[in-house]
Design a protein around this motif. Structure first.
Motif, PDB file in Angstrom:
ATOM      1  N   PHE A   1      37.500  26.964  -2.797  1.00  0.00           N
ATOM      2  CA  PHE A   1      36.595  27.873  -2.106  1.00  0.00           C
ATOM      3  C   PHE A   1      37.374  29.064  -1.557  1.00  0.00           C
ATOM      4  O   PHE A   1      38.550  28.944  -1.211  1.00  0.00           O
ATOM      5  N   SER A   2      36.688  30.201  -1.454  1.00  0.00           N
ATOM      6  CA  SER A   2      37.306  31.375  -0.835  1.00  0.00           C
ATOM      7  C   SER A   2      37.328  31.187   0.678  1.00  0.00           C
ATOM      8  O   SER A   2      36.593  30.353   1.225  1.00  0.00           O
TER       9      SER A   2
ATOM     10  N   THR B   1      33.119  27.601   7.274  1.00  0.00           N
ATOM     11  CA  THR B   1      32.266  27.857   8.425  1.00  0.00           C
ATOM     12  C   THR B   1      32.210  26.624   9.316  1.00  0.00           C
ATOM     13  O   THR B   1      32.551  25.518   8.875  1.00  0.00           O
ATOM     14  N   LEU B   2      31.803  26.816  10.555  1.00  0.00           N
ATOM     15  CA  LEU B   2      31.763  25.691  11.499  1.00  0.00           C
ATOM     16  C   LEU B   2      30.611  24.736  11.233  1.00  0.00           C
ATOM     17  O   LEU B   2      30.669  23.561  11.617  1.00  0.00           O
TER      18      LEU B   2
ATOM     19  N   PRO C   1      31.436  19.069   5.366  1.00  0.00           N
ATOM     20  CA  PRO C   1      32.849  18.669   5.550  1.00  0.00           C
ATOM     21  C   PRO C   1      33.569  18.516   4.212  1.00  0.00           C
ATOM     22  O   PRO C   1      32.980  18.066   3.225  1.00  0.00           O
ATOM     23  N   THR C   2      34.837  18.913   4.179  1.00  0.00           N
ATOM     24  CA  THR C   2      35.679  18.704   3.003  1.00  0.00           C
ATOM     25  C   THR C   2      36.680  17.590   3.297  1.00  0.00           C
ATOM     26  O   THR C   2      37.241  17.528   4.386  1.00  0.00           O
ATOM     27  N   VAL C   3      36.882  16.731   2.319  1.00  0.00           N
ATOM     28  CA  VAL C   3      37.813  15.613   2.475  1.00  0.00           C
ATOM     29  C   VAL C   3      39.198  16.040   2.014  1.00  0.00           C
ATOM     30  O   VAL C   3      39.351  16.592   0.913  1.00  0.00           O
ATOM     31  N   ARG C   4      40.207  15.789   2.855  1.00  0.00           N
ATOM     32  CA  ARG C   4      41.598  16.082   2.515  1.00  0.00           C
ATOM     33  C   ARG C   4      42.391  14.780   2.444  1.00  0.00           C
ATOM     34  O   ARG C   4      41.936  13.746   2.926  1.00  0.00           O
TER      35      ARG C   4
ATOM     36  N   PRO D   1      37.795  20.674   7.715  1.00  0.00           N
ATOM     37  CA  PRO D   1      37.188  21.994   7.496  1.00  0.00           C
ATOM     38  C   PRO D   1      35.817  21.851   6.828  1.00  0.00           C
ATOM     39  O   PRO D   1      35.575  20.905   6.091  1.00  0.00           O
ATOM     40  N   ARG D   2      34.949  22.812   7.082  1.00  0.00           N
ATOM     41  CA  ARG D   2      33.602  22.790   6.507  1.00  0.00           C
ATOM     42  C   ARG D   2      33.365  24.063   5.690  1.00  0.00           C
ATOM     43  O   ARG D   2      33.895  25.124   6.003  1.00  0.00           O
ATOM     44  N   VAL D   3      32.542  23.910   4.646  1.00  0.00           N
ATOM     45  CA  VAL D   3      32.261  25.050   3.774  1.00  0.00           C
ATOM     46  C   VAL D   3      30.757  25.168   3.528  1.00  0.00           C
ATOM     47  O   VAL D   3      30.017  24.180   3.584  1.00  0.00           O
TER      48      VAL D   3
END
Length: 423
Positions: A218-219, A224-225, A229-232, A249-251
Motif C-alpha cells: 500500500f502507498s 489511516t487510523l 488492521p494489517t498483520v505483521r 497499522p490500518r489501511v
C-alpha cells in the motif's frame, strides 16, 4: 534517570548495625598503584594479560606488553564511573580506558568485604554521566576483621550455592526446546499416537490449499487510523502460532477488494522475507489484511490448519523449507515451494488425536517453563536481598535453602522431559 541533586544517603546504603564503626567512604580508600589507561583500539582478541574496563564483559580484551599491567597490590575492585559495573580483580590485569576506577580499601578492611559492600549500594543512574562522586556522601562500615571475614565466608558460600542453582536452571530452557521439537517429530511420524504415518500416503500440501495470496503493498496515503488492521510478523506470537492485532497499522481498502485481501479465521500466514518461515494461525473474526511480506494460505475442510502448522514447524518441515539450524544458505520461500511440501493424508479424527496429544504435552512443558520463569526471577533478585541482610547484620542462609527444594522439584520434572526425549 536520577539527577545528582537527588542523592540521599539513606536510599543508597543499607542501615548499618550500630555496633559497627564507620568512616566517610573516601577516607576508607587507600592509594592504588600506577596503571596505563588503554583505549579499546589497543585491545587484542588474545594475549597474555587480560584487560578489565568498566564494560559489562568481565574481560574486555588482552595485551602482551608487561609494562601496561596494573602496578599495585591485589586484589582490587573496578568501579565503572559511567556504567556502575563492579568487578573483583585478584589477578594481573591491564586497565581499560576512561571511566575505569580502581579502588582498594585501607588496612583493616577485608578486600572481599569491601567488594560486597559496594555491591549492596543502590547507586542511582545518571545516564552516561559520572557516578563516583556519589561516594562522597556515603559511609564505609568497618566491623571487626573477624566479623568481616565471617560475613565474606558466608556470602561466598551462599553465592556459590546460587551459581549452582543458576547452572541447573539454565539447563531447563534447552531441555524444553528439545522436548517440543521431539514432540513435533513424533507427531509427524505418528509415534505420538502409535499409528505410523509412513503407512499413509504423503501428499503435497497444495492438495489441501483452496487459495494462497501474497500480502499487498500500500502507498503511504492508504494508511489511516480507522482502516483495516494489517498483520505483521511482529504480531505473530512465538507460542502456539497465534496472532495478536492490538496496535497494528490500518489501511483503507475498497469494499470489493477486501474480500480477496482479508485473512479469515483459520488461515495460515507465513513470512517470506525478514523473519523467513515464521508462521501463525489467525483465529479472529475481525477482517485483517496480511502485510506485503506475508503469504496467506486457506485450506479445504480435508485438513486442520493447526495440523498443517505443526507439520511445517516440526524439524521435518523446517528442514524441507531450508530453515533448520544446519541450513547453509538463506531460503527463498514462496507459495509454490510451501505447497510442494508433503504431509500425510490422514483422517480428520487422527489429526484431532495428534493435536490433542501435542496440546497435552506442550501444556506439561508450559507448566515447567512457568515454574522456571518464576524461580529465575526470584533467584535473580536474591543476591541483593542476601547482601542487604549481610550489611544489616542479619545474614542467614534460609532463602537459598527454600529455593534448593523448589528448583529440585522443577528439575525432576524437566529431567522427565529429557527422559521422554529418549523414548
Amino acid at each position: 534517570m536520577a539527577s545528582k541533586g537527588d542523592i540521599n544517603k539513606t536510599d543508597i546504603q543499607p542501615e548499618l548495625p550500630q555496633r559497627w564503626i564507620s568512616v566517610p567512604f573516601k577516607e576508607g580508600l587507600s592509594k592504588t598503584g600506577a596503571f596505563t589507561k588503554l583505549k579499546s583500539s589497543a585491545y587484542l582478541e588474545e594475549g597474555i594479560y587480560p584487560v578489565v574496563d568498566q564494560g559489562e564483559k568481565f574481560i574486555s580484551g588482552f595485551v602482551n606488553d608487561e609494562d601496561l599491567i596494573y602496578k599495585g597490590d591485589l586484589p582490587v575492585v573496578i568501579f565503572g564511573d559511567h556504567t556502575r559495573v563492579l568487578k573483583y580483580i585478584d589477578f594481573e590485569f591491564a586497565a581499560g580506558a576512561d571511566g575505569t576506577k580502581i579502588l582498594k580499601p585501607i588496612n583493616g578492611v577485608d578486600d572481599k568485604f569491601f567488594y560486597y559492600y559496594l555491591r549492596v549500594l543502590n547507586i542511582p543512574s545518571f545516564g552516561y554521566s559520572r557516578h563516583f562522586k556519589v561516594f562522597e556522601s556515603l559511609d564505609l562500615p568497618i566491623p571487626s576483621l573477624p566479623e568481616q571475614q565471617r560475613i565474606v565466608a558466608k556470602l561466598d558460600a551462599l553465592f556459590g550455592h546460587l551459581d549452582v542453582l543458576r547452572e541447573k536452571l539454565d539447563r531447563i530452557p534447552v531441555l524444553l526446546k528439545n522436548f517440543r521439537k521431539q514432540v513435533l517429530t513424533q507427531a509427524v511420524t505418528g509415534e505420538l499416537t502409535k499409528d505410523k504415518l509412513d503407512k499413509y500416503e504423503w501428499i503435497e500440501l497444495g492438495y489441501f490449499v483452496e487459495n494462497s495470496f501474497y500480502g499487498p503493498r500500500f502507498s503511504k496515503e492508504a494508511y489511516t487510523l480507522d482502516g483495516i488492521p494489517t498483520v505483521r510478523t511482529t504480531d505473530m506470537t512465538d507460542k502456539g502460532g497465534l496472532i495478536i492485532t492490538n496496535e497494528t497499522p490500518r489501511v483503507k481498502v475498497e469494499e470489493k477488494k477486501l474480500e480477496s485481501f482479508r485473512v479469515k479465521n483459520g488461515d495460515l500466514l507465513v513470512t517470506r522475507t525478514g523473519s523467513i518461515g515464521k508462521m501463525a494461525i489467525y483465529t479472529g473474526n475481525e477482517p485483517v489484511i496480511p502485510s506485503a511480506y506475508l503469504i496467506r494460505f486457506r485450506f479445504s475442510d480435508k485438513v486442520l490448519t493447526r495440523f498443517v502448522f505443526y507439520c511445517l514447524t516440526s524439524p521435518y518441515g523446517q528442514k524441507v523449507m531450508g530453515l533448520s539450524s544446519t541450513a547453509i544458505t538463506q531460503p527463498n520461500l514462496n507459495a509454490e515451494k510451501i505447497k510442494s511440501i508433503k504431509i500425510p493424508l490422514i483422517s480428520l479424527e487422527l489429526q484431532k488425536t495428534i493435536l490433542y496429544k501435542i496440546d497435552e504435552l506442550f501444556l506439561f512443558a508450559d507448566k515447567i517453563e512457568s515454574q522456571y520463569q518464576s524461580l529465575k526471577a526470584k533467584i535473580d533478585q536474591l543476591p541483593q536481598a542476601i547482601l542487604a541482610k549481610a550489611f544489616r547484620g542479619e545474614l542467614v542462609g534460609q532463602e537459598v535453602k527454600e529455593y534448593v527444594r523448589e528448583i529440585g522439584e522443577v528439575m525432576i520434572a524437566a529431567e522427565g522431559v529429557k527422559t521422554y526425549e529418549k523414548n
